[in-house]
Enzyme design. Sequence first.
Site, mmCIF file in Angstrom:
data_model
loop_
_atom_site.group_PDB
_atom_site.id
_atom_site.type_symbol
_atom_site.label_atom_id
_atom_site.label_comp_id
_atom_site.label_asym_id
_atom_site.label_seq_id
_atom_site.Cartn_x
_atom_site.Cartn_y
_atom_site.Cartn_z
ATOM 1 N N SER A 1 0.795 -1.235 0.000
ATOM 2 C CA SER A 1 0.000 0.000 0.000
ATOM 3 C C SER A 1 0.821 1.276 0.000
ATOM 4 O O SER A 1 0.269 2.360 -0.182
ATOM 5 C CB SER A 1 -0.939 0.025 1.197
ATOM 6 O OG SER A 1 -1.921 -0.973 1.063
ATOM 7 N N LYS B 1 0.252 3.388 -2.900
ATOM 8 C CA LYS B 1 -0.903 4.291 -3.006
ATOM 9 C C LYS B 1 -0.476 5.756 -2.945
ATOM 10 O O LYS B 1 -1.100 6.626 -3.557
ATOM 11 C CB LYS B 1 -1.910 3.982 -1.884
ATOM 12 C CG LYS B 1 -2.567 2.604 -1.998
ATOM 13 C CD LYS B 1 -3.470 2.304 -0.809
ATOM 14 C CE LYS B 1 -4.359 1.088 -0.990
ATOM 15 N NZ LYS B 1 -3.669 -0.207 -1.061
ATOM 16 N N TYR C 1 -3.937 -2.416 -10.301
ATOM 17 C CA TYR C 1 -3.836 -2.222 -8.841
ATOM 18 C C TYR C 1 -2.931 -3.287 -8.207
ATOM 19 O O TYR C 1 -2.032 -2.972 -7.411
ATOM 20 C CB TYR C 1 -5.238 -2.260 -8.225
ATOM 21 C CG TYR C 1 -5.255 -2.213 -6.727
ATOM 22 C CD1 TYR C 1 -5.060 -1.018 -6.036
ATOM 23 C CD2 TYR C 1 -5.466 -3.370 -5.979
ATOM 24 C CE1 TYR C 1 -5.083 -0.973 -4.649
ATOM 25 C CE2 TYR C 1 -5.483 -3.331 -4.595
ATOM 26 C CZ TYR C 1 -5.286 -2.139 -3.935
ATOM 27 O OH TYR C 1 -5.306 -2.108 -2.561
ATOM 28 N N TYR D 1 -4.310 3.209 7.900
ATOM 29 C CA TYR D 1 -5.538 2.441 8.122
ATOM 30 C C TYR D 1 -6.342 3.043 9.283
ATOM 31 O O TYR D 1 -6.471 4.257 9.378
ATOM 32 C CB TYR D 1 -5.217 0.964 8.363
ATOM 33 C CG TYR D 1 -4.337 0.382 7.280
ATOM 34 C CD1 TYR D 1 -4.704 0.490 5.932
ATOM 35 C CD2 TYR D 1 -3.136 -0.235 7.587
ATOM 36 C CE1 TYR D 1 -3.894 -0.040 4.919
ATOM 37 C CE2 TYR D 1 -2.328 -0.769 6.587
ATOM 38 C CZ TYR D 1 -2.712 -0.665 5.255
ATOM 39 O OH TYR D 1 -1.929 -1.178 4.285
ATOM 40 N N VAL E 1 1.154 -3.612 4.027
ATOM 41 C CA VAL E 1 1.144 -4.875 4.756
ATOM 42 C C VAL E 1 2.402 -5.708 4.532
ATOM 43 O O VAL E 1 2.582 -6.745 5.161
ATOM 44 C CB VAL E 1 -0.104 -5.734 4.429
ATOM 45 C CG1 VAL E 1 -1.367 -5.067 4.938
ATOM 46 C CG2 VAL E 1 -0.177 -6.049 2.953
#
Lengths: 303, 303, 303, 303
Positions: C63, C66, C188, C239, C257
């Site tokens: 992530s 992102k 993605y 998160y 993660v």
Amino acid sequence: MDYQGALEEVAAAVQAQIGQGQVAQYIPALASVSADHFGMAIADMDGEVYGVGDWTQPFSIQSISKTFSLALVLAHGGEVIWERVGREPSGSSFNSLVQLEYENGVPRNPFINAGALVVTDRLQTLTGDASTVLLDFLRAESNNPNLAFDPSVALSETDHGDRNAALAYFMASYGNLDNPVPTVLQHYFWQCSVEMSCRDVALAGGFLARHGLRADGTRLLPRREAKQINAVMLTCGTYDAAGDFAYRVGLPGKSGVGGGIIAVIPGRCTLCVWSPGLDARGNSVAGVAALDYFTTLTGWSVF
Amino acid sequence: MDYQGALEEVAAAVQAQIGQGQVAQYIPALASVSADHFGMAIADMDGEVYGVGDWTQPFSIQSISKTFSLALVLAHGGEVIWERVGREPSGSSFNSLVQLEYENGVPRNPFINAGALVVTDRLQTLTGDASTVLLDFLRAESNNPNLAFDPSVALSETDHGDRNAALAYFMASYGNLDNPVPTVLQHYFWQCSVEMSCRDVALAGGFLARHGLRADGTRLLPRREAKQINAVMLTCGTYDAAGDFAYRVGLPGKSGVGGGIIAVIPGRCTLCVWSPGLDARGNSVAGVAALDYFTTLTGWSVF
Amino acid sequence: MDYQGALEEVAAAVQAQIGQGQVAQYIPALASVSADHFGMAIADMDGEVYGVGDWTQPFSIQSISKTFSLALVLAHGGEVIWERVGREPSGSSFNSLVQLEYENGVPRNPFINAGALVVTDRLQTLTGDASTVLLDFLRAESNNPNLAFDPSVALSETDHGDRNAALAYFMASYGNLDNPVPTVLQHYFWQCSVEMSCRDVALAGGFLARHGLRADGTRLLPRREAKQINAVMLTCGTYDAAGDFAYRVGLPGKSGVGGGIIAVIPGRCTLCVWSPGLDARGNSVAGVAALDYFTTLTGWSVF
Amino acid sequence: MDYQGALEEVAAAVQAQIGQGQVAQYIPALASVSADHFGMAIADMDGEVYGVGDWTQPFSIQSISKTFSLALVLAHGGEVIWERVGREPSGSSFNSLVQLEYENGVPRNPFINAGALVVTDRLQTLTGDASTVLLDFLRAESNNPNLAFDPSVALSETDHGDRNAALAYFMASYGNLDNPVPTVLQHYFWQCSVEMSCRDVALAGGFLARHGLRADGTRLLPRREAKQINAVMLTCGTYDAAGDFAYRVGLPGKSGVGGGIIAVIPGRCTLCVWSPGLDARGNSVAGVAALDYFTTLTGWSVF
């Protein structure tokens, strides 16, 4: 129909379930009841009543009172109550605030706590004394002038009533209560505290089997409204287990955390079963089993 | 830095935003305030204070008080409060019961109403008089002994406080309040009712820029805890618009429905802006615009 | 500032945290990584890079990608993306569909999976090849032409991608995806599969510390947009622990993660820390501890 | 009972409701149907069928198919399906993902879309061709070999099936689908696309009135399971209006967005009514009114 024989067969069949589950723990007056009780009664259309086990021993009716409060509101004030409470299953635990928030303070149905608070508020407005009106009605229908509130239960509910207070203040913030919150809460707790036996409850609920006629033959409700209460009991009467109760038992019913359940076979009879051990969703383990066995035995279900 | 010049440039730049939005309507004492006010003040590290517009006119600080209550609880009782309230953004409207239910009565952060009720409850336990302790602190830091509660606001909040009562009883049902619900509510409403000007608020919040030092140079909080309050303000201080406020303004801030916002530039200064017209998420339209312009003008943001 | 000394002190201080937590289990390629790794790197404003431990060993950035995808979308297409994704903290677990349903298919922010799928969809529309554009950018900024996707990770994500597929189809049902769902999912998953070391990530994120300037001195983003990405990282980057991360670390950060975290001290440096053991909310245990220690040691936080 | 006379009286009584509401808009094949149709049929226990209005005109049965799929799964594979789908009312809109998330991918009941996807998945596993098995059954029971899928509807559903795809992938992420998602979706869409008339549906549902016996007298389901399907229809068959349907109509029923409703009077007859105009909760306006009138006229309700 041999009601007495059927009751005895049912009682024998559910021996293994009696004592299972857990007695309601949230107030001492309920927690101290033994889980080993079991009683069941049937009142037929003529007011004859049959029973087995502890069927004459009083217990705390708790949420069974919601059925009678709804009937009295409809009898006094008609269907306007449905503008302030819905009649759809709640789809979540019985005192959830979530649904209430998403639906702007209008409870899903009159048998969850929030809905019963609205019904009590309306009954208070209509009669000036919601709990006494209920007690008088129950005494008359059960032909038992000794029926009474249990003050220790009512006061204990008040002491542990923070969540119901939250529900009531929350609805008040949406303008869905007419009376002061403490007044509504008091009448609600007293209604829940009535002590009745299976015999008393089966007789008191006779109007649901008689399509609206009271024990003395006078009309409490139009036929249509009596049927509608049965419909709401079937879809909403057993907390978040209404679907499962319809699936297994197939009768309109309303349970209470005291371990009692009232059930109706329209045109035939009204039943009440009591056994204090509750399943995870708050319904009597042996009580549901007994009703399940009874409908299988007799072939009487609405389906 | 020419603070006075900056304030005047900001005030000129946001003229079009003043009067936009809607003044809080839920209590008469707030609804009657004109939307056309605008004031802004800056207090530097030495306690010098600069202002523009209605910067000396008192307004209802409302939720800005939550910042000070949190600081006082940390000052009196340390970090144990974090066992009873979280420090995560709420992700939904500022008085939602939903999140509270899913998280078992522990509010997401001290700046939503539920969290502030827990903070007030703790401050009451620690001091015996949560609202007076707050008022005394604000008077001392702002060097303004005339600061006072507005009883008409406090009583009006009480009259319209059903939803806060619901939140409080709901948390009480989870055991997350130590004092009686009515006591906690009263102190909460009085805290919200303090009247302060931009000047007063900017001075009173000076400890947040001074890393925990009070106006008199004594230490209110360890440096670490002062920084942590700023962190919680940045992530949770502007209701459900915290992300947008961080994105546009980039400073720790806390808003109130009276139209005030306190903001902090750690190590430099504390700001307060006031204009009563609110956007849909409860933050002052001209106030946010002014802080946005100020950080763009000065290049001072924490990012 | 003695970056090398600081890194070594941090590494020594967090020895007890290394190996704690649990390595991500949902795909074999991540589950097989040892929890005992720890690396940390700092890239200063001039592109000098310092490191400690396993700082040159590649790991799956997951992530962290992102952050870079968002920057590239803003660089290519400007702020129109904010009409399709919010910038508020999500207030619930990182791949929840609930919030998405209540907000009509518009994800709360670009750092939850749903939001990143929208960003990827937009980058695909703008560039025609969202994953290659990302890889090229990362290679250039880190001055490492060997950076590559890990096909085993990308394919494994696809095999275990039912929940992301659900998110994507759900947003498609609201009209919030322009490209076919399988196309968006593929890009993605490939973006998440890039292998980079702490050194690579710290260098690649240099534009966030340099207020929008790339490694070669050209401008990727306006100063304002670079600051805004930092703001979104602070409020939404870790998160459901964003509030706690701000409270403890006080820096804009984005975790993955795979156990990596990128963090930014605007105007000073970019950091990357990696240790695969995750806490219950999906953030590296030793990684958060290292950043916490670093900001305490240096006194550098945005608060 | 004069079925034909009753049907004609009902048809006359609901003239004002015909054309009210809105025809389903989400796919062209449904949106192009005129709202002015009305047909109603009754099949008695002997398979005699009576009708009025457009009772022989085929329409898209849509979700009425869910009743038949459930029956076929129970007939083929028994009650194990209840481990993968509940039988409680959903308490929210018929394709909500929220409840599914809170209940870990187990749909509330077989009549919401998510639950029907699980039933279809199971039927596919049991038979190898879920949609053909359904069509064959419907042809046999209605004694109409011309019954067919409408490919334009099935393909149109696929084109607009993002939300159902989201549901399916979401359940797959919890391991609650055995077959590939595209396979399940295809069979689900084809099942929904069957074209039947009121006559066909009333005949095909005869086993629900005959306590499990098929048209040819062989047993499809044990008596108990037939009753249980009726119970689930009553509590869950009309989306989020199940309580209101029970209250007004008092019969087990299942509606479809094509405007059809099947209803059952156990031991007496099966009814089907069709009129394409839908109310806000997706049920036929004139259809519900007709069933309401019919039960009032005949005094036949399960309550």
